[in-house]
Design an enzyme around this catalytic site. Structure first.
Site, short mmCIF file in Angstrom:
data_model
loop_
_atom_site.label_atom_id
_atom_site.label_comp_id
_atom_site.label_asym_id
_atom_site.label_seq_id
_atom_site.Cartn_x
_atom_site.Cartn_y
_atom_site.Cartn_z
N LYS A 9 55.82 13.24 18.84
CA LYS A 9 56.39 13.97 17.70
C LYS A 9 57.90 13.71 17.57
CE LYS A 9 52.91 17.65 17.67
NZ LYS A 9 52.68 19.12 17.63
N TYR A 49 48.01 17.86 8.53
CA TYR A 49 47.76 19.18 9.12
C TYR A 49 47.05 20.13 8.14
CZ TYR A 49 50.35 18.43 13.50
OH TYR A 49 50.76 18.02 14.75
N ASN A 112 56.58 20.66 20.48
CA ASN A 112 55.85 20.47 21.74
C ASN A 112 55.52 19.01 22.03
OD1 ASN A 112 53.88 20.19 19.87
ND2 ASN A 112 52.60 21.88 20.56
N HIS A 115 51.02 15.25 19.98
CA HIS A 115 49.75 15.66 19.35
C HIS A 115 48.63 14.85 19.96
CE1 HIS A 115 46.72 16.48 16.23
NE2 HIS A 115 46.42 15.20 16.37
N GLU A 126 41.69 11.48 11.91
CA GLU A 126 43.12 11.27 12.20
C GLU A 126 43.46 9.80 12.43
OE1 GLU A 126 44.01 13.90 15.44
OE2 GLU A 126 43.82 15.69 14.18
#
Ligand code: GDP
Length: 148
Positions: A9, A49, A112, A115, A126
């Site tokens: 990310k 998302y 975080n 993914h 995805e």
């Protein structure tokens, strides 16, 4: 053999953690079969998302995911989806197990660092969100060179 989509990310890319995070997965035997850098527009992050569109954190999450470049990749291996989820750790880094990627590097439940697809059904959606067929080099059969 299973394939899963992993994204380093934008927070982790900005902090120079791409190599360290890829290392965590490669050192556990997962094989990179596609990898690139992209900078998502917020609309593209919203598309990725979609499942979270009704969550209170959706706007903030998609703003974060489009705040800078990220590094999507496909990792392959036996049980790759579950293994990546285990290596990543819980969404909230405070709840993530010792030694997991998120426990080691993440700074908040949103930022975080990584993914990973949560199921085979998610991976099937995805992976093509980021990669077309020509960009994917499966681990199986690598010793064959392309025919001329
Ligand atoms: P994951 O599968 O562990 O990535 O978690 P989810 O699919 O539930 O959530 C997707 C992403 O949304 C997470 O990785 C976080 O970046 C973010 N997120 C999840 N829960 C929260 C939350 O409660 N607050 C905020 N701000 N972000 C969240």
């Amino acid at each position: 053999m299973e394939q899963t989509l992993v994204i380093v990310k934008p927070d982790a890319v900005a902090r120079g953690l791409v190599g360290a995070i890829v290392r965590c997965f490669e050192s556990e035997g997962l094989v990179v079969c596609a990898l690139k850098m992209v900078w998502l527009a917020q609309k593209e992050a919203e598309g990725f998302y979609q499942v979270h569109r009704h969550q209170p954190f959706f706007e903030s999450l998609t703003r974060f995911m489009s705040s800078g470049p990220c590094v999507p990749m496909i990792l392959e291996g036996e049980g790759a989806i579950g293994r990546v989820r285990t290596l990543m750790g819980a969404t909230d880094p405070h709840k993530a197990a010792e030694g997991t990627v998120r426990r080691s590097f993440a700074t908040s439940i949103e930022r975080n660092v990584v993914h990973g697809s949560d199921s085979a059904a998610s991976a099937a959606v995805e992976i093509p969100y980021f990669f077309n067929r020509l960009e994917i080099v499966p681990a199986a059969g690598r010793d064959n060179s392309p025919s001329i």
